[in-house]
Design an enzyme around this catalytic site. Structure first.
Site, PDB file in Angstrom:
ATOM      1  N   GLN A   1      22.864  30.450  18.344  1.00 52.11           N
ATOM      2  CA  GLN A   1      23.654  31.673  19.097  1.00 52.11           C
ATOM      3  C   GLN A   1      24.871  32.155  18.486  1.00 52.11           C
ATOM      4  O   GLN A   1      25.218  33.164  18.538  1.00 52.11           O
ATOM      5  CB  GLN A   1      23.582  31.297  20.415  1.00 52.11           C
ATOM      6  CG  GLN A   1      24.040  32.596  21.494  1.00 52.11           C
ATOM      7  CD  GLN A   1      24.237  32.255  22.752  1.00 52.11           C
ATOM      8  OE1 GLN A   1      23.865  30.859  23.172  1.00 52.11           O
ATOM      9  NE2 GLN A   1      24.646  33.194  23.566  1.00 52.11           N
TER      10      GLN A   1
ATOM     11  N   TYR B   1      18.893  19.425  18.734  1.00 51.22           N
ATOM     12  CA  TYR B   1      19.487  20.885  19.149  1.00 51.22           C
ATOM     13  C   TYR B   1      19.624  21.513  17.725  1.00 51.22           C
ATOM     14  O   TYR B   1      20.059  21.339  16.624  1.00 51.22           O
ATOM     15  CB  TYR B   1      21.099  20.538  19.432  1.00 51.22           C
ATOM     16  CG  TYR B   1      21.222  19.957  20.785  1.00 51.22           C
ATOM     17  CD1 TYR B   1      20.214  19.888  21.695  1.00 51.22           C
ATOM     18  CD2 TYR B   1      22.709  19.747  21.426  1.00 51.22           C
ATOM     19  CE1 TYR B   1      20.383  19.110  23.095  1.00 51.22           C
ATOM     20  CE2 TYR B   1      22.760  19.202  22.611  1.00 51.22           C
ATOM     21  CZ  TYR B   1      21.623  18.952  23.647  1.00 51.22           C
ATOM     22  OH  TYR B   1      21.705  18.277  24.622  1.00 51.22           O
TER      23      TYR B   1
ATOM     24  N   GLU C   1      38.452  30.347  30.589  1.00 51.81           N
ATOM     25  CA  GLU C   1      38.081  30.283  32.068  1.00 51.81           C
ATOM     26  C   GLU C   1      37.717  29.018  32.613  1.00 51.81           C
ATOM     27  O   GLU C   1      38.011  28.635  33.730  1.00 51.81           O
ATOM     28  CB  GLU C   1      37.170  31.393  32.289  1.00 51.81           C
ATOM     29  CG  GLU C   1      36.639  31.691  33.618  1.00 51.81           C
ATOM     30  CD  GLU C   1      35.558  32.636  33.785  1.00 51.81           C
ATOM     31  OE1 GLU C   1      35.422  33.422  33.014  1.00 51.81           O
ATOM     32  OE2 GLU C   1      34.749  32.649  34.977  1.00 51.81           O
TER      33      GLU C   1
HETATM   34  P1  NDP Z   1      26.276  25.492  31.284  1.00 50.38           P
HETATM   35  O1  NDP Z   1      25.226  25.389  32.306  1.00 50.38           O
HETATM   36  O2  NDP Z   1      27.607  25.720  31.724  1.00 50.38           O
HETATM   37  O3  NDP Z   1      25.908  26.889  30.565  1.00 50.38           O
HETATM   38  C1  NDP Z   1      26.794  27.245  29.424  1.00 50.38           C
HETATM   39  C2  NDP Z   1      26.384  28.910  29.220  1.00 50.38           C
HETATM   40  O4  NDP Z   1      26.780  29.715  30.199  1.00 50.38           O
HETATM   41  C3  NDP Z   1      27.422  29.328  27.986  1.00 50.38           C
HETATM   42  O5  NDP Z   1      26.780  28.662  26.553  1.00 50.38           O
HETATM   43  C4  NDP Z   1      27.330  30.685  28.241  1.00 50.38           C
HETATM   44  O6  NDP Z   1      26.220  31.433  27.777  1.00 50.38           O
HETATM   45  C5  NDP Z   1      27.472  30.665  29.635  1.00 50.38           C
HETATM   46  N1  NDP Z   1      28.769  30.598  30.188  1.00 50.38           N
HETATM   47  C6  NDP Z   1      29.660  29.766  30.341  1.00 50.38           C
HETATM   48  N2  NDP Z   1      30.884  30.002  30.774  1.00 50.38           N
HETATM   49  C7  NDP Z   1      30.749  31.258  31.202  1.00 50.38           C
HETATM   50  C8  NDP Z   1      31.556  32.061  31.855  1.00 50.38           C
HETATM   51  N3  NDP Z   1      32.642  31.865  32.241  1.00 50.38           N
HETATM   52  N4  NDP Z   1      31.249  33.459  32.165  1.00 50.38           N
HETATM   53  C9  NDP Z   1      29.893  33.856  31.718  1.00 50.38           C
HETATM   54  N5  NDP Z   1      29.157  33.000  31.074  1.00 50.38           N
HETATM   55  C10 NDP Z   1      29.452  31.845  30.795  1.00 50.38           C
HETATM   56  O7  NDP Z   1      26.199  24.421  30.316  1.00 50.38           O
HETATM   57  P2  NDP Z   1      24.971  24.029  29.290  1.00 50.38           P
HETATM   58  O8  NDP Z   1      23.735  24.433  29.920  1.00 50.38           O
HETATM   59  O9  NDP Z   1      25.405  24.700  27.786  1.00 50.38           O
HETATM   60  O10 NDP Z   1      24.964  22.566  29.123  1.00 50.38           O
HETATM   61  C11 NDP Z   1      26.378  21.681  28.722  1.00 50.38           C
HETATM   62  C12 NDP Z   1      26.174  20.905  27.651  1.00 50.38           C
HETATM   63  O11 NDP Z   1      25.336  20.018  28.155  1.00 50.38           O
HETATM   64  C13 NDP Z   1      25.081  21.053  26.640  1.00 50.38           C
HETATM   65  O12 NDP Z   1      25.890  21.912  25.485  1.00 50.38           O
HETATM   66  C14 NDP Z   1      24.746  19.923  26.014  1.00 50.38           C
HETATM   67  O13 NDP Z   1      25.583  19.330  25.306  1.00 50.38           O
HETATM   68  C15 NDP Z   1      24.370  19.291  27.280  1.00 50.38           C
HETATM   69  N6  NDP Z   1      23.244  19.304  27.768  1.00 50.38           N
HETATM   70  C16 NDP Z   1      22.573  18.142  27.902  1.00 50.38           C
HETATM   71  C17 NDP Z   1      21.065  18.020  28.272  1.00 50.38           C
HETATM   72  C18 NDP Z   1      20.392  16.930  28.093  1.00 50.38           C
HETATM   73  O14 NDP Z   1      18.972  16.977  28.494  1.00 50.38           O
HETATM   74  N7  NDP Z   1      20.976  15.550  28.020  1.00 50.38           N
HETATM   75  C19 NDP Z   1      20.168  19.273  28.644  1.00 50.38           C
HETATM   76  C20 NDP Z   1      21.007  20.430  28.583  1.00 50.38           C
HETATM   77  C21 NDP Z   1      22.370  20.585  28.167  1.00 50.38           C
HETATM   78  P3  NDP Z   1      26.312  33.014  27.321  1.00 50.38           P
HETATM   79  O15 NDP Z   1      27.511  33.481  26.968  1.00 50.38           O
HETATM   80  O16 NDP Z   1      25.203  32.837  26.043  1.00 50.38           O
HETATM   81  O17 NDP Z   1      25.541  33.539  28.341  1.00 50.38           O
END
Ligand code: NDP
Length: 325
Positions: free
Chosen positions: A27, A54, A299
């Site tokens: 992304q 990833y 934020e």
């Molecule tokens: P979140 O649930 O916090 O989602 C993050 C996404 O939400 C961002 O990429 C962004 O996407 C959006 N976002 C974040 N902050 C804001 C905000 N303040 N306002 C608006 N939109 C926001 O976390 P992830 O799902 O990314 O998970 C975090 C980490 O956990 C991953 O990067 C990975 O390292 C790990 N993980 C591990 C897994 C496992 O199986 N072990 C599975 C999944 C994740 P956008 O702007 O594109 O909308």
């Protein structure tokens, strides 16, 4: 920044950390990834999460190149990788699962892609019913003793299996699992709060939790429509859009819609309240954040202050609201 022990280990991770899933190598471009890593590190974040799967390994390459360019001292941050899925879309039978062969190859490949000599944390990304627990523990123990990995753990393993691995390690004087990486957020809490409850203290297990915002749902950004520049608006994330927005027949989306009003009562954003909620669980060693831009990190990192200022009465009010929504 606040720092917390990784379970019973001596390692102190920043209470908020930063991960690469579906953003790095997909992304966001190299420059944005570098700038977010630099910003997070400058704010005291000391753990960056990654995995072989990833972006088919590209997320690790992006992180490795960015850290190389930033020339941050290696002893100022921790890096992880995870093995199990292989580098999709079509890994050969030797290139997936938790066999000694794949765990070892995936570790070496992650070290190359991340451009480091050792991984601080290395996870078995899912359980593998085709590999005996003894083989997994012995392999991880070897990688730790070789200095290629400092701490090993699991991700989304049932408590009973984590316990079995720990017991095998203990009985054979091997290094056992130190941490788990489960999903944990206001909509998904049972495993962390109930299933793992008996093993935190008995095993000294730390948890490094993922998706604190349920992929952004808990920010409220999906209430009216799916913004084109959001995670769930990406055409290659159609599967995730369905999984998040339709979870439990849309019940998650309906519950998330109640969050902005609740957050307003506490003078914070919905994202900050959702992340602060994860932080208030003392078993959580670090909440792994995801972000597509620096403003989100700014934020979200402020959630720490929200967690620190909310008292027991406030949390009770929040729990009552969650239960009613
Ligand atoms: P979140 O649930 O916090 O989602 C993050 C996404 O939400 C961002 O990429 C962004 O996407 C959006 N976002 C974040 N902050 C804001 C905000 N303040 N306002 C608006 N939109 C926001 O976390 P992830 O799902 O990314 O998970 C975090 C980490 O956990 C991953 O990067 C990975 O390292 C790990 N993980 C591990 C897994 C496992 O199986 N072990 C599975 C999944 C994740 P956008 O702007 O594109 O909308």
């Amino acid at each position: 920044m606040e720092y917390r022990r990784l379970g019973s280990s001596g390692l102190k991770l920043s209470a908020l950390s930063f991960g690469a899933w579906v953003t790095f190598g997909r992304q966001v471009d190299q420059r944005a990834a570098r700038d977010m890593l630099a910003y997070a590190h400058a704010q005291g974040v000391n753990f960056f999460d990654n995995a072989e799967v990833y972006a088919h390994g590209v997320a690790e390459e992006v992180m490795g190149a960015a850290l190389h360019e930033l020339a941050l001292p290696r002893d100022s941050y921790c890096l992880s990788s995870k093995a199990y899925f292989g580098r999709l879309p079509d890994p050969a039978p030797t290139q997936r699962g938790l066999s000694r062969k794949h765990l070892t190859d995936a570790c070496h490949q992650a070290l190359r892609r991340l451009r480091v000599d050792y991984l601080d944390l290395y996870y078995c990304h899912r359980p593998d019913e085709d590999t005996p627990v003894a083989e997994i523990v012995l392999t991880m123990d070897t990688l730790v003793r070789q200095g290629k990995v400092l701490y090993w753990g699991t991700s989304e393993w049932p408590a009973v299996l984590i316990n079995a691995a720990a017991e095998f390690a203990h009985a054979h004087h091997l290094i056992g699992p130190q941490m788990e990486q489960p999903q944990y957020n206001m909509l998904h809490r049972e495993r962390v709060e109930q299933e793992y409850a008996p093993i935190y203290n008995s095993l000294g297990l730390g948890i490094t939790t993922w998706s604190p915002l349920a992929s952004g749902l808990l920010t409220g950004k999906y209430a009216a429509k799916v913004p084109a520049d959001s995670r769930l608006g990406q055409s290659d994330n159609a599967w995730l859009r369905e999984a998040v927005l339709d979870a439990e027949g849309g019940a998650h989306a309906r519950r998330a819609a109640a969050l902005p009003a609740l957050a307003m009562e506490f003078e914070c954003s919905p994202a900050q309240l959702a992340i602060a909620w994860c932080l208030k669980n003392p078993h959580v060693s670090t909440v792994i954040l995801g972000a597509s831009r620096i403003s989100q990190l700014e934020e979200n990192l402020a959630a720490l202050a929200v967690a620190q200022r909310l008292d027991a009465a406030a949390w009770q009010h929040i729990e009552n609201n969650l239960a009613a929504s």
